[in-house]
Scaffold this motif. Structure first.
Motif, PDB file in Angstrom:
ATOM      1  N   GLY A  11      35.669  87.435  19.658  1.00 42.50           N
ATOM      2  CA  GLY A  11      36.613  86.370  19.927  1.00 42.50           C
ATOM      3  C   GLY A  11      36.012  85.185  20.648  1.00 42.50           C
ATOM      4  N   GLY A  12      34.712  85.108  20.792  1.00 38.94           N
ATOM      5  CA  GLY A  12      34.074  83.996  21.477  1.00 38.94           C
ATOM      6  C   GLY A  12      33.559  84.415  22.829  1.00 38.94           C
ATOM      7  N   SER A  13      32.541  83.720  23.321  1.00 36.70           N
ATOM      8  CA  SER A  13      31.898  84.106  24.574  1.00 36.70           C
ATOM      9  C   SER A  13      32.795  83.934  25.788  1.00 36.70           C
ATOM     10  CB  SER A  13      30.609  83.300  24.772  1.00 36.70           C
ATOM     11  OG  SER A  13      30.911  81.916  24.888  1.00 36.70           O
ATOM     12  N   LEU A  14      33.884  83.151  25.649  1.00 36.67           N
ATOM     13  CA  LEU A  14      34.801  82.928  26.767  1.00 36.67           C
ATOM     14  C   LEU A  14      36.180  83.510  26.484  1.00 36.67           C
ATOM     15  CD1 LEU A  14      33.837  79.251  27.695  1.00 36.67           C
ATOM     16  CD2 LEU A  14      33.022  81.372  28.741  1.00 36.67           C
ATOM     17  N   HIS A  15      36.248  84.445  25.561  1.00 31.81           N
ATOM     18  CA  HIS A  15      37.528  85.055  25.205  1.00 31.81           C
ATOM     19  C   HIS A  15      38.194  85.658  26.436  1.00 31.81           C
ATOM     20  CE1 HIS A  15      40.565  87.053  22.819  1.00 31.81           C
ATOM     21  NE2 HIS A  15      40.272  88.201  23.409  1.00 31.81           N
ATOM     22  N   GLY A  16      39.469  85.287  26.653  1.00 29.23           N
ATOM     23  CA  GLY A  16      40.216  85.826  27.778  1.00 29.23           C
ATOM     24  C   GLY A  16      39.993  85.120  29.093  1.00 29.23           C
ATOM     25  N   ALA A  30      36.224  65.546  26.383  1.00 27.70           N
ATOM     26  CA  ALA A  30      36.907  66.050  25.194  1.00 27.70           C
ATOM     27  C   ALA A  30      36.023  67.030  24.438  1.00 27.70           C
ATOM     28  CB  ALA A  30      37.321  64.891  24.295  1.00 27.70           C
ATOM     29  N   ALA A  31      34.729  66.741  24.354  1.00 31.82           N
ATOM     30  CA  ALA A  31      33.799  67.663  23.687  1.00 31.82           C
ATOM     31  C   ALA A  31      33.742  68.992  24.428  1.00 31.82           C
ATOM     32  CB  ALA A  31      32.415  67.036  23.602  1.00 31.82           C
ATOM     33  N   ILE A  32      33.793  68.962  25.753  1.00 34.02           N
ATOM     34  CA  ILE A  32      33.787  70.198  26.542  1.00 34.02           C
ATOM     35  C   ILE A  32      35.066  70.994  26.284  1.00 34.02           C
ATOM     36  CG2 ILE A  32      33.869  71.117  28.893  1.00 34.02           C
ATOM     37  CD1 ILE A  32      32.058  68.718  29.689  1.00 34.02           C
ATOM     38  N   VAL A  33      36.203  70.318  26.271  1.00 40.89           N
ATOM     39  CA  VAL A  33      37.471  70.997  25.996  1.00 40.89           C
ATOM     40  C   VAL A  33      37.408  71.690  24.632  1.00 40.89           C
ATOM     41  CG1 VAL A  33      39.927  70.642  25.510  1.00 40.89           C
ATOM     42  CG2 VAL A  33      38.870  69.515  27.481  1.00 40.89           C
ATOM     43  N   ARG A  34      36.941  70.953  23.620  1.00 42.07           N
ATOM     44  CA  ARG A  34      36.857  71.538  22.273  1.00 42.07           C
ATOM     45  C   ARG A  34      35.961  72.771  22.256  1.00 42.07           C
ATOM     46  NH1 ARG A  34      36.573  65.836  20.820  1.00 42.07           N
ATOM     47  NH2 ARG A  34      38.512  65.250  19.724  1.00 42.07           N
ATOM     48  N   ARG A  35      34.809  72.693  22.937  1.00 41.85           N
ATOM     49  CA  ARG A  35      33.858  73.806  22.890  1.00 41.85           C
ATOM     50  C   ARG A  35      34.397  75.023  23.640  1.00 41.85           C
ATOM     51  NH1 ARG A  35      28.325  74.671  21.884  1.00 41.85           N
ATOM     52  NH2 ARG A  35      28.154  76.959  21.785  1.00 41.85           N
ATOM     53  N   LEU A  36      34.953  74.830  24.818  1.00 44.64           N
ATOM     54  CA  LEU A  36      35.466  75.964  25.585  1.00 44.64           C
ATOM     55  C   LEU A  36      36.637  76.620  24.853  1.00 44.64           C
ATOM     56  CD1 LEU A  36      35.378  74.674  29.283  1.00 44.64           C
ATOM     57  CD2 LEU A  36      33.579  75.832  27.981  1.00 44.64           C
ATOM     58  N   ALA A  37      37.502  75.799  24.255  1.00 42.29           N
ATOM     59  CA  ALA A  37      38.622  76.349  23.502  1.00 42.29           C
ATOM     60  C   ALA A  37      38.124  77.112  22.276  1.00 42.29           C
ATOM     61  CB  ALA A  37      39.575  75.231  23.087  1.00 42.29           C
ATOM     62  N   ALA A  38      37.101  76.574  21.608  1.00 44.20           N
ATOM     63  CA  ALA A  38      36.547  77.248  20.431  1.00 44.20           C
ATOM     64  C   ALA A  38      35.926  78.589  20.795  1.00 44.20           C
ATOM     65  CB  ALA A  38      35.506  76.356  19.756  1.00 44.20           C
ATOM     66  N   GLU A  39      35.449  78.724  22.046  1.00 46.76           N
ATOM     67  CA  GLU A  39      34.856  79.974  22.499  1.00 46.76           C
ATOM     68  C   GLU A  39      35.891  80.964  23.025  1.00 46.76           C
ATOM     69  OE1 GLU A  39      31.808  80.989  22.192  1.00 46.76           O
ATOM     70  OE2 GLU A  39      30.946  79.145  21.384  1.00 46.76           O
ATOM     71  N   GLY A  40      37.168  80.593  22.922  1.00 45.48           N
ATOM     72  CA  GLY A  40      38.224  81.530  23.252  1.00 45.48           C
ATOM     73  C   GLY A  40      38.870  81.358  24.601  1.00 45.48           C
ATOM     74  N   ALA A  41      38.458  80.354  25.392  1.00 43.33           N
ATOM     75  CA  ALA A  41      39.055  80.154  26.714  1.00 43.33           C
ATOM     76  C   ALA A  41      40.446  79.540  26.591  1.00 43.33           C
ATOM     77  CB  ALA A  41      38.171  79.250  27.561  1.00 43.33           C
TER      78      ALA A  41
END
Length: 247
Positions: A11-16, A30-41
């Motif tokens: 589910g991504g390295s930041l899932h949960g 915005a790029a940080i938001v997209r990346r963290l969300a894509a990693e499951g945060a």
């Protein structure tokens, strides 16, 4: 909420994980938001004057947008507190104040310090009050914290150098709890503040090893690594991503 005790690849390295990005509606944020969300945060991000951009980003990523003025210390502290126990705090909000220090408006310089120095400090301290073991605090600084190649950068560089001392000190203070504190120091990145086709591009590229601006996604990648399970032994450090601007 559990800290980083291993690699959560499923589910991504930041899932949960729960993340707050201060200053996330445009550019690097915005790029940080997209990346963290894509990693499951589960991501909340703040904005000040870019409501439309914030709403579009929230709809795109599933993140939550929250209006917060980073020049207001109490508002920043309240936003961090209301975000609940955080696994990841990223402080990206920042402003520039450039020009001859003999002519600069003192109020403009004081506002820069409130946003670039005071807000990151108080946000980090407030987040650490309830951050679980293995939490991550990441602040976006600047290569100008190390090197000032042009005149007119004194106030801005002062604020970015202050983040270095803050990160080193808080890394010591929070280390016994397994919380890491790091600074990411971008060089020229293609944003509204410093566009790749701007008037200073030739001057900046002339002193760079890579003759181009970086992308916001480049910075987001470094932030994502520092936020993830592989960076658990990295703290109190400055991570420069500048295409060789300061080499």
């Amino acid at each position: 909420m559990a800290g980083f005790q291993g690699d959560s690849r499923q589910g991504g390295s930041l899932h949960g994980k729960s993340a707050l990005v201060l200053g996330g509606s445009r550019g690097i944020g915005a790029a940080i938001v997209r990346r963290l969300a894509a990693e499951g945060a589960a991501v909340t991000f703040t904005y000040a004057g870019s409501r439309d951009a914030a709403e579009r980003l929230a709809a795109e990523t599933g993140a939550t947008a929250a209006m917060t003025d980073s020049a207001d210390r109490d508002a920043v502290i309240a936003r961090v507190r209301e975000s609940g126990p955080l696994d990841v705090l990223v402080v990206n909000a920042g402003v520039g104040a450039f020009g001859d220090p003999l002519e600069q408006d003192p109020d403009e310089v004081d506002r820069l310090v409130r946003i670039n120095v005071t807000a990151p400090y108080h946000a980090a301290v407030e987040a650490a009050r309830r951050m679980p073991e293995g939490g991550r605090i990441i602040v976006i600084g600047s290569v100008n914290g190390d090197r000032i190649p042009f005149p007119g950068l004194s106030a801005y560089a002062m604020s970015k150098s202050a983040l270095q001392g803050m990160a080193r000190g808080l890394a010591r203070d929070f280390g016994p709890r397994g919380i890491t504190v790091n600074v990411v120091q971008p060089g020229p990145i293609d944003t509204d503040m410093n566009p790749a086709d701007g008037p200073m591009k030739d001057v900046m590229h002339a002193v760079m090893a890579l003759k181009r601006h970086g992308r916001p996604e480049d910075v987001a990648g470094m932030v994502n690594w520092l936020a993830g399970p592989e960076a658990g032994f990295v703290t109190g450090a400055m991570h420069t991503i500048d295409g060789g601007f300061g080499a």
